[in-house]
Design an enzyme around this catalytic site. Structure first.
Site, PDB file in Angstrom:
ATOM      1  N   GLY A 267       3.105   1.040   4.053  1.00  0.00           N
ATOM      2  CA  GLY A 267       3.264   2.476   4.295  1.00  0.00           C
ATOM      3  C   GLY A 267       2.378   3.007   5.408  1.00  0.00           C
TER       4      GLY A 267
ATOM      5  N   THR B 154      -0.832   2.831  -1.155  1.00  0.00           N
ATOM      6  CA  THR B 154       0.340   3.047  -0.316  1.00  0.00           C
ATOM      7  C   THR B 154       1.514   2.266  -0.884  1.00  0.00           C
ATOM      8  OG1 THR B 154       0.123   1.128   1.158  1.00  0.00           O
ATOM      9  CG2 THR B 154      -1.183   3.092   1.685  1.00  0.00           C
ATOM     10  N   ASP B 155       2.698   2.580  -0.417  1.00  0.00           N
ATOM     11  CA  ASP B 155       3.832   1.699  -0.641  1.00  0.00           C
ATOM     12  C   ASP B 155       3.740   0.558   0.374  1.00  0.00           C
ATOM     13  OD1 ASP B 155       6.215   0.637  -1.590  1.00  0.00           O
ATOM     14  OD2 ASP B 155       7.217   2.574  -1.686  1.00  0.00           O
ATOM     15  N   TYR B 156       4.629  -0.387   0.265  1.00  0.00           N
ATOM     16  CA  TYR B 156       4.611  -1.614   1.068  1.00  0.00           C
ATOM     17  C   TYR B 156       4.582  -1.280   2.564  1.00  0.00           C
ATOM     18  CZ  TYR B 156       5.891  -6.566   1.812  1.00  0.00           C
ATOM     19  OH  TYR B 156       5.919  -7.904   2.161  1.00  0.00           O
TER      20      TYR B 156
END
Length: 775
Positions: A298, A294-296
């Site tokens: 997410g 995931t992104d930060y």
């Protein structure tokens, strides 16, 4: 400081066509025997793991900072010892990383090593131009070389995973993260995407100098509504597959080890929770074998999207195909409960865990968990002279000459030059956004570069002239991440007077204006994309002196320059050039390097034209081309009453100190059939007074299709170097593969018909030749 400003003799590096790769795809070394051995090892390890240890491998927290001796006693250290951490990011330094790895492989039950990630976006401590600037080089050798240097530096300092390349196509200059990408075009973006992967990962991930790449953000992040970061995206699947997906797929085809999910929604579902994206497209259609992160936070952010509570969205992400949870710890804290309630399956947890373990195996960490990171090696490898010279050369070749009336550039190596602007003496802003590991304090600013290279021949006078913006509060926002703008508290009148006085003593003015580093980047959307008025006023005052003005443009995005383009005699777009910014700008300003950059993204005349991009589609009421060129309004046609349809500077545009002439196009066969190949050729002549490089661009238009087709599409490019007076024939081989597109049924194929073959120096300055191709 003088020791850090290197005077090196730089030659224009060899240039390559997009087809001439320096390295072949990664993972070619993974034979069937290797794969079988890896499977046996990972399956055996997986069978020994507890549920908590499996879920722990899916957890990617940020470490915070700590001294080496605190590694074991820190909160992170305790979780590592318990087997609850699969990797860390934003921890820097070989000794610190080694200390944490030691806890993992000596204190945890199964001694599973960790991976260590960092945002190595456009270099490590040696920093290259921002990615949009790097794309402007149109040189795949340089692109790949920059990633190789970054990987080598990062690996020596303990990093074995980078969250790069960012390949989001965007036609929206208000979006700050265009600075991180490669612009508006799927073909150019795809070429850069795969070459960044080759550069980071090389041919052998386990050799200790290569690192895992992570293509991001999957998918469509660059198409957010209104150019606002993290915003909604909604588009047809035809547009997705034809225009936005290609660079992601190019990375997958190149063997990228990991993929990062994007923040935005796709088809009404946040990408982090989209099974259609992560499984159906990425794995089933494209055969991606790596892991998805995931992104930060997410996963957590899907709660605000309205997809449920943390337990619900964590289960949604896992079932979608996400393998690793960055920072949010939704997997760590909820998956065990979800498994007991039947909301996720053991097989889904096992598969995610397996993918993380496979990546660690490919890195060779089970054989030697300490292969990345050696303080003595890092001292020699990181930010060394060789790497800085490479950065300098690449930066010079990324700059785009937008204007050069009366041959103001290159500057003469004599007389007096006034160097004016708010960032002239500011080293902190030279690297641009997403320069996490950059040694900002020793980055070479413009004034330092000019003095070090030409100070014995030329007298340089300096003045600030203006602040970045009149609004002090706004300028404080711009000075994010410690990149101070050095605001001057004198009145604007005092600043202007000093600049005019300095200019009056000079033969020529070098005026450096535009954005500061963090005016673009993540969470740096702008509702206006003009140069701030404080700097426009400075330009206008200096114009009154009557002295020639060469304007250097600092920017991380296309700007609307209509109100300033006519004022200076020359405009050199330097983007944010990186660690060696000042030296590279000096090289170009004085002609040591002839600028050869081309725009990877269209510059609009005004914000009202946005989105504006070269490969648009015709309407049923297109403009009369003769009137379009004259910028005349046409009623009941697709245009504006108060603005032209044409851009200020088109995609692929860029001038040189010399002049290149193009012959007419020669086609080997104007009526090809089936899978035949044809050759399209043009002869380029350097008719000017300087040696230089030119990017020869190939565009094709499918004149009639089962769905509407763009007015032109980039299908190839070659960067060539010509000495003064030299001519060279440039040939492109065109096959049916160049004609394919996703039709209304999302079938990737080509259709018989007429095609317009175009070759030229930019998207709006091309020669034409028609062919008819039948299946």
């Amino acid at each position: 400081m003088k020791k850090l400003i290197v005077l090196a003799t730089l030659a224009l590096s060899p240039v390559f066509s997009a087809q001439e790769m320096v390295d072949k795809p990664v993972q070619s070394y993974q034979t069937a025997q290797y794969q079988a051995k890896k499977k046996a090892f990972v399956d055996n390890l997986l069978s020994k793991m507890t549920l908590d240890e499996k879920i722990g491998q899916l957890n990617l927290p940020t470490s915070g900072d700590f001294t080496t001796g605190m590694a074991q006693s820190s909160d992170i250290g305790k979780k590592v010892e318990q087997g609850l951490v699969g990797g860390l990011f934003n921890i820097k330094g070989a000794d610190k990383i080694k200390a944490v790895q030691k806890v993992a492989v000596e204190k945890s039950r199964l001694k599973i090593p960790m991976i260590f990630g960092m945002d190595v976006i456009h270099g490590y401590e040696t920093t290259f131009p921002i990615p949009l600037g790097l794309a402007a080089s149109w040189d795949m050798n340089l692109v790949q070389q920059s990633a190789k240097v970054a990987a080598r530096e990062a690996a020596s300092d303990g990093i074995n995973w980078t969250f790069s390349p960012m390949v989001d196509i965007s036609r929206e200059p208000r979006w700050g993260r265009v600075s991180e990408g490669s612009g508006e075009d799927p073909y150019l973006g795809s070429e850069i995407s795969k070459n960044m992967v080759y550069g980071y990962q090389g041919k052998d991930l386990a050799n200790g100098t290569n690192i895992l790449a992570c293509v991001k953000h999957f998918a469509l992040y660059g198409a957010g509504e209104s150019g606002r970061d993290y915003n909604t995206v909604d588009m047809s699947h035809v547009r997705m597959f034809n225009e936005y997906f290609p660079p992601y797929k190019a990375a997958v085809d190149a063997g990228v080890a990991s993929v990062m999910a994007s923040f935005n929604e796709v088809d009404g579902v946040p990408a982090t929770g989209s099974r259609w994206l992560q499984t159906e497209v990425l794995r089933n259609q494209w055969k991606f074998k790596g892991f998805v992160v995931t992104d930060y936070t997410g996963i957590n952010e899907m709660v605000d999207h309205g997809m449920g509570d943390l337990q619900q969205v964590s289960a949604l992400a896992l079932k979608a195909g996400v393998d690793m949870d960055m920072v949010g710890e939704g997997f760590l804290t909820t998956l065990k409960k979800s498994l007991s309630e039947g909301k996720v399956t053991q097989a889904e947890i096992d598969m995610a865990t397996k993918r993380i373990l496979e990546a660690k195996y490919d890195l060779g960490l089970f054989d030697n968990p300490y292969k990345h990171g050696d303080a003595k090696l890092a001292a020699k490898e990181v930010y060394n002279l060789e790497n800085r010279n490479i950065a300098r050369s690449i930066a010079a070749q990324s700059m785009v000459l937008l204007k050069n009336e009366n041959q103001v550039l290159p500057l003469k190596k004599s007389g007096t030059v006034a160097v004016i602007g708010p960032l002239v003496n500011n080293s902190m802003n030279m690297a641009g956004t997403w320069s996490v590991a950059t040694k900002h304090s020793v980055s070479v600013n413009l004034m330092q570069g000019l003095q070090a290279n030409y100070g014995k021949e030329v007298k340089f006078l300096s003045a600030k002239g203006a602040n970045i913006d009149y609004d002090a509060k706004l300028e404080e926002i711009y000075a994010a991440h410690g990149k101070k703008t050095d605001r001057d508290n004198r009145s604007k009148e005092e600043l202007l007077k000093e600049a005019v006085d300095i200019a009056s003593k000079a033969d020529v003015i070098v005026l450096a204006i535009g954005e500061s580093a963090e005016m673009s980047g993540e969470s740096s959307s702008r509702s206006e994309i003009t140069i701030p008025q404080s700097q426009v006023d400075l330009l206008n005052e200096l114009k009154k002196t009557g002295k020639p003005i060469a304007m250097i443009l600092f920017t991380g995005r296309p700007l609307a320059l209509t109100n300033v383009k006519d004022t200076p005699d020359a405009i050199l777009n330097a983007w944010f050039p990186g660690s060696e910014a000042g030296n590279a700008m000096a090289d170009v300003l004085f002609g040591k390097v002839n600028p050869s950059g081309k725009l990877p993204m269209t510059f609009p005349r005004s914000l009202g034209q946005v989105p504006i991009y070269y490969n648009a589609k015709n309407t049923g009421r297109p403009l009369d081309q003769k009137l379009t060129d004259k910028c005349e309004y046409q009623r009941f046609r697709s245009n504006y009453m108060d603005e032209c349809n044409t851009p200020l500077y088109s995609f692929g545009y860029g001038l040189s100190y010399t002049k290149f002439n193009y012959s007419d196009i020669s086609i080997s066969n104007t009526n090809p059939k089936g899978n035949q190949e044809i050759q399209a050729s043009v002869t380029i002549t350097n008719s000017g007074n300087y040696d230089g490089a030119e990017v020869v661009q190939l565009y094709i238009r499918d004149m009639v299709g089962s769905i509407t087709r763009p007015v032109k599409e980039l299908k190839g490019f070659q960067k060539i170097f010509l000495k003064k007076g030299e001519s060279k024939k440039v040939t492109f081989t065109i096959t049916p593969e160049n004609l394919k597109f996703y039709n209304g049924d999302l079938k990737y194929d080509w259709e018989s018909g007429e095609f317009d073959i175009m070759m030229g120096t930019s998207s709006d300055e091309v020669k034409h030749s028609k062919i008819n191709w039948t299946k």
